[in-house]
Design a protein around this motif. Structure first.
Motif, PDB file in Angstrom:
ATOM      1  N   LYS A  10       8.457  -7.419 -13.146  1.00 26.45           N
ATOM      2  CA  LYS A  10       8.219  -6.020 -13.497  1.00 26.45           C
ATOM      3  C   LYS A  10       6.790  -5.863 -14.038  1.00 26.45           C
ATOM      4  O   LYS A  10       6.065  -4.966 -13.628  1.00 26.45           O
ATOM      5  N   TYR A  11       6.398  -6.731 -14.964  1.00 26.21           N
ATOM      6  CA  TYR A  11       5.071  -6.606 -15.559  1.00 26.21           C
ATOM      7  C   TYR A  11       3.961  -6.989 -14.586  1.00 26.21           C
ATOM      8  O   TYR A  11       2.793  -6.756 -14.838  1.00 26.21           O
ATOM      9  N   PHE A  12       4.352  -7.616 -13.486  1.00 29.69           N
ATOM     10  CA  PHE A  12       3.360  -7.898 -12.463  1.00 29.69           C
ATOM     11  C   PHE A  12       3.216  -6.712 -11.517  1.00 29.69           C
ATOM     12  O   PHE A  12       2.107  -6.236 -11.268  1.00 29.69           O
ATOM     13  N   THR A  13       4.350  -6.208 -11.043  1.00 31.10           N
ATOM     14  CA  THR A  13       4.254  -5.119 -10.060  1.00 31.10           C
ATOM     15  C   THR A  13       3.906  -3.784 -10.730  1.00 31.10           C
ATOM     16  O   THR A  13       3.283  -2.931 -10.127  1.00 31.10           O
ATOM     17  N   GLU A  14       4.343  -3.642 -11.996  1.00 33.92           N
ATOM     18  CA  GLU A  14       3.983  -2.413 -12.726  1.00 33.92           C
ATOM     19  C   GLU A  14       3.330  -2.788 -14.042  1.00 33.92           C
ATOM     20  O   GLU A  14       3.914  -2.613 -15.112  1.00 33.92           O
ATOM     21  N   PRO A  15       2.141  -3.333 -13.978  1.00 32.50           N
ATOM     22  CA  PRO A  15       1.502  -3.778 -15.219  1.00 32.50           C
ATOM     23  C   PRO A  15       1.213  -2.591 -16.136  1.00 32.50           C
ATOM     24  O   PRO A  15       0.958  -1.478 -15.651  1.00 32.50           O
ATOM     25  N   VAL A  16       1.294  -2.811 -17.445  1.00 26.99           N
ATOM     26  CA  VAL A  16       0.974  -1.747 -18.401  1.00 26.99           C
ATOM     27  C   VAL A  16      -0.329  -2.083 -19.115  1.00 26.99           C
ATOM     28  O   VAL A  16      -0.695  -3.246 -19.216  1.00 26.99           O
ATOM     29  N   ASN A  17      -0.991  -1.038 -19.590  1.00 27.54           N
ATOM     30  CA  ASN A  17      -2.236  -1.181 -20.358  1.00 27.54           C
ATOM     31  C   ASN A  17      -3.364  -1.821 -19.549  1.00 27.54           C
ATOM     32  O   ASN A  17      -4.148  -2.603 -20.071  1.00 27.54           O
ATOM     33  N   VAL A  18      -3.404  -1.479 -18.274  1.00 28.94           N
ATOM     34  CA  VAL A  18      -4.497  -1.979 -17.449  1.00 28.94           C
ATOM     35  C   VAL A  18      -5.707  -1.077 -17.653  1.00 28.94           C
ATOM     36  O   VAL A  18      -5.558   0.135 -17.781  1.00 28.94           O
ATOM     37  N   GLY A  19      -6.875  -1.674 -17.710  1.00 22.82           N
ATOM     38  CA  GLY A  19      -8.083  -0.864 -17.701  1.00 22.82           C
ATOM     39  C   GLY A  19      -9.022  -1.208 -18.837  1.00 22.82           C
ATOM     40  O   GLY A  19      -8.961  -2.295 -19.411  1.00 22.82           O
TER      41      GLY A  19
END
Ligand SMILES: Cc1ncc(COP(=O)(O)O)c(C=O)c1O
Ligand SMILES: Cc1ncc(COP(=O)(O)O)c(C=O)c1O
Ligand code: FES
Ligand code: FES
Lengths: 152, 391, 391
Positions: A10-19
């Motif tokens: 999940k954290y790979f396909t929908e990573p959070v706090n990217v940028g």
């Protein structure tokens, strides 16, 4: 395929706090393109000195990307002193575990955090520990692994 | 997974052909004789092995007696190298290349540690060998020249027939790992000076666990697996009859499919490449003029191969990064490094390898999703932003 | 052949169990992933290999990590011996026996030719080793003691656990070829000092082409087949998933059948022997007190084994003379020679080897026909006439 947990996926396909964070209080960078893995972590502190925002950019495998997501979630709301104590094992646990061969991917998170905290405190970045390069992935040295192994 | 599977990893291992399964099945149940034993079961089994040996020989222009069945391509490679050294004990030098499969490369590296002299020939940016280098590398002390026919990662084809002539004229034996070439490139060993050739069933739509070492009649040979005198004393161990029968069938099919590989499959591969090259900062690895028809090694700069693979896998698309063998670690492939592919590209390289079972629809599905995958990963990557910011 | 087949040659190779075929089948068709590759196919395959590894480990009291899948018992034997020598380069001596399978014997003879010192321990008339000899043979220079658990021709069982203790106390490694013992003799490696053990699937009702080398945790190991890093770098070559799955299942079945082997199958074997010994000038080879429950080596003096086999074969009865491996030539078996079985008897020896698939009716059919066969052959034999004339 690696036996990744659903949380890793999940954290790979929908990573959070990217940028990127504009005007971050601390920036930690580890790894390089040559190594095949790199992580750039940015943190912003609130008035009480707590981490109010954390963002990352990662070039690496799925575990590296998921570990970065996990790391930013874990440290939000912590003071620098508290965040300093976060280990790669905590990152892995947060993800429900990482395959043995991929534990080192979470080490990159711990190192980026350490660097970001030093940066936020106005300290010079640590020179990388000396020792033989054993993990070609991102130039982890055996001394560093020993250090991490002891904390696990 | 939900999605239908789109299998584009045939250079790693291929689907067992239904015809092959059918050919093998009787030998699991009714017949369980031992090819070497006396009772009539054994007799029947000897017959079917003879047929399989002929089918394999026909595909590569060999005589049936020149075919030794082994357990895999790796064993064939190890056996060939060991045999060349053992049967020429006075010669201590081997010539090979930097881009061989680990079955040759690692074996030769071990030999180098044991005191043999090994020349690992370099390749250029396109993955090609310099024939002048090859010729110079072969000396009076050279026991063996081992050069692969086609590369498993890039599909680049080497001029092994010319190299065999060089080896022969200098008194060295020539072995070629043609695990990837068989069935895609016409091979007529009778017309060459190649002394030994390895092939592996599971790249030709048999199950994994059967291979062949071709040894030219008259070539000195020392076995690697020693014991009973199966395979005329050249490979001990009770014979894997079902897989041997399957391999015979697979070779027959490969002969029939060779044209299709070089027309329809090639067209699919070209379509895939043309579409993928529209993605910014992408490039093909390996000389397009000397390549297998089914293989494409393509790099997407500033992203990491494993991440691409996982996203593809979520869509039911199977491919690989580097070779399957080494994808357990994130070291960039030794083949791409030998070619001098820059790190930015080597890390983000994907190998698509097709077979006659692939369709245009499958290729179009990949083309539809790949741009989005690369974009998402580049959005996360610190380097891509840097690059686009600065560049 | 017409007749229904009575298969009594299970020490050569055994019928693939229907449960094993069933377990394997899905892996020929639907799944064709590569255990080492990245896409989800590979993942499923890794799971099933893990299960198979556990099933094998459970049968012999090992840990899953101690199990290395190979292509056959022969490869396992060669690998074990090579590994012991390569990982102890200063030691140049091997202890083994004169009655090993060619997979050990020939390999050791080659080593002797290459300058290693090899002690081939003798056996007595019953096929037993003298433990005092064994102990004396092991020196500081001994890299490996390789002694089979049970003999393939006679079924004689060696005290390998005691021998392992001797080896350990003298700093040598211990390997046992237990291709014939597994599934018939209870094995709990955790409780022994055995460092390496070979087994082969096709003696346990899998197809031919899969084996195992057990290597105790902590035992130094050097691979024999080198290439990719399958089996944790201990055995290169893409994994033969269907057979590995089949072997797992076969080991599970073997554990369930071990009791039956030692009761019903043993009773059948004993019934066969009792009946055959009624034939004049016949004798059992091998110590009846230390024998596998399924094996009978029986000699009929003054007749020739191949002739007996052919007559049996005409009746649909499959057995072997000497071992299947050497029955291609008419030299009397090295095992019987080592035991000092007289030539008159060694040439006329037949091995019957049973399995759980045999029935009393089958045994009675053999008993019904054997006296006639032996009589017919003796009537032709010049030696028999001489004997009966003089004796
Ligand atoms: C005692 C023994 N060791 C080794 C082997 C060789 O096994 P494989 O045929 O699997 O190579 C056999 C069987 O032929 C055997 O009986
Ligand atoms: C060029 C080449 N050589 C050798 C091998 C090894 O073959 P096998 O997996 O049958 O051992 C492979 C496949 O992995 C290959 O691509
Ligand atoms: S960061 Fe995942 S393998 Fe190196
Ligand atoms: S007489 Fe036929 S093999 Fe010797």
């Amino acid at each position: 395929m690696w036996e990744y947990t659903d949380k890793v996926k999940k954290y790979f396909t929908e990573p959070v706090n990217v940028g990127e964070i504009e005007k971050p209080d601390g920036v930690g960078e580890v790894g390089s393109l040559a190594c095949g893995d790199a992580l750039k972590l940015m943190i912003k502190l609130d008035d009480q000195g707590r981490i109010e925002d954390a963002k990352f950019q990662t070039f690496g495998c799925a575990s590296a990307i998921a570990s970065s997501s996990a790391l930013t979630e874990i440290i939000k709301g912590l003071t620098l002193d508290e965040a300093e104590k976060v280990t790669n094992k905590q990152i892995a646990d947060y993800l429900g575990g990482l395959p043995q061969e991929k534990m080192h991917c979470s080490v990159m998170g711990e190192q980026a955090l350490e660097a970001a905290i030093r940066n936020a405190r106005g300290l010079e970045p640590l020179p990388s520990l000396e020792g033989e390069v054993v993990c070609q992935c991102f130039g982890v040295t055996d001394k560093e692994i020993e250090k991490v192994a002891r904390t696990n | 997974m939900g999605n239908p599977v789109i299998y584009l990893d045939n250079n790693a291992t291929s689907k067992t052909a239904p015809e092959v399964v059918e050919a093998m099945l009787p030998y699991f149940g009714e017949f369980y004789g031992n090819a070497s034993s006396m009772h009539s079961f054994g007799g029947m089994v000897a017959e079917v092995m003879k047929k399989a040996r002929k089918q394999v020989a026909d595909l590569i222009g060999a005589e049936p007696e020149e075919i030794i069945f082994t357990s895999c391509g790796t064993e064939s490679d190890n056996t060939a190298i060991n045999s060349a050294l053992m049967s020429n004990p006075s010669k201590r030098h081997i010539v090979t290349t930097r881009v061989e499969h680990p079955a040759v490369l690692n074996y030769c590296q071990n030999l180098a540690r044991q005191g043999y002299e090994v020349t690992f020939l370099p390749v250029d940016r396109q993955g090609n060998l310099d024939l002048g280098y090859v010729e110079n590398a072969i000396t009076d002390d050279t026991a063996l020249v081992s050069v692969m026919w086609a590369n498993n990662e890039t599909g680049v084809i080497f001029p092994v027939e010319e190299i065999a002539n060089m080896a022969r004229s200098k008194g060295a034996l020539m072995h070629t790992d043609s695990v990837q070439a068989v069935g895609k490139v016409p091979i007529n060993l009778a017309k060459t000076n190649i002394d030994m050739l390895s092939l592996s069933g599971h790249k030709l739509h048999t199950p994994k666990g059967v291979g062949v070492l071709y040894v030219r009649k008259g070539t000195p040979f020392v076995p690697y697996i020693n014991g009973g005198h199966q395979e005329h004393g050249r490979r001990a161990g009770t014979e894997n009859i079902p897989y041997i029968v399957g391999l015979g069938k697979a070779c027959e099919l490969a002969a029939q499919n060779m044209d299709e590989e070089n027309t329809r499959v090639k067209a699919l591969r070209d379509r895939l490449e043309k579409g993928l090259l529209k993605i910014q900062a992408s490039m093909i690895n390996g000389d397009p003029m000397h390549r297998l028809p089914n293989t494409s090694s393509i790099s997407f700069e500033y992203v990491e191969g494993e991440s691409i693979l996982l996203m593809l896998s979520d869509l039911g698309i199977c491919a690989s990064s580097g070779s399957a063998c080494t994808s357990g670690s994130l070291e960039p492939s030794h083949v791409l490094r030998a070619m001098g592919v820059p790190f930015t590209a080597a890390h983000g390289s994907i190998r698509f390898s097709l077979s006659v079972y692939n369709t245009e629809k499958e290729i179009d599905y990949v083309l539809e999703h790949m741009p989005g995958i690369i974009k998402r990963l580049r959005d996360i990557s610190p380097f891509w932003n840097q690059k686009t910011a600065t560049g």
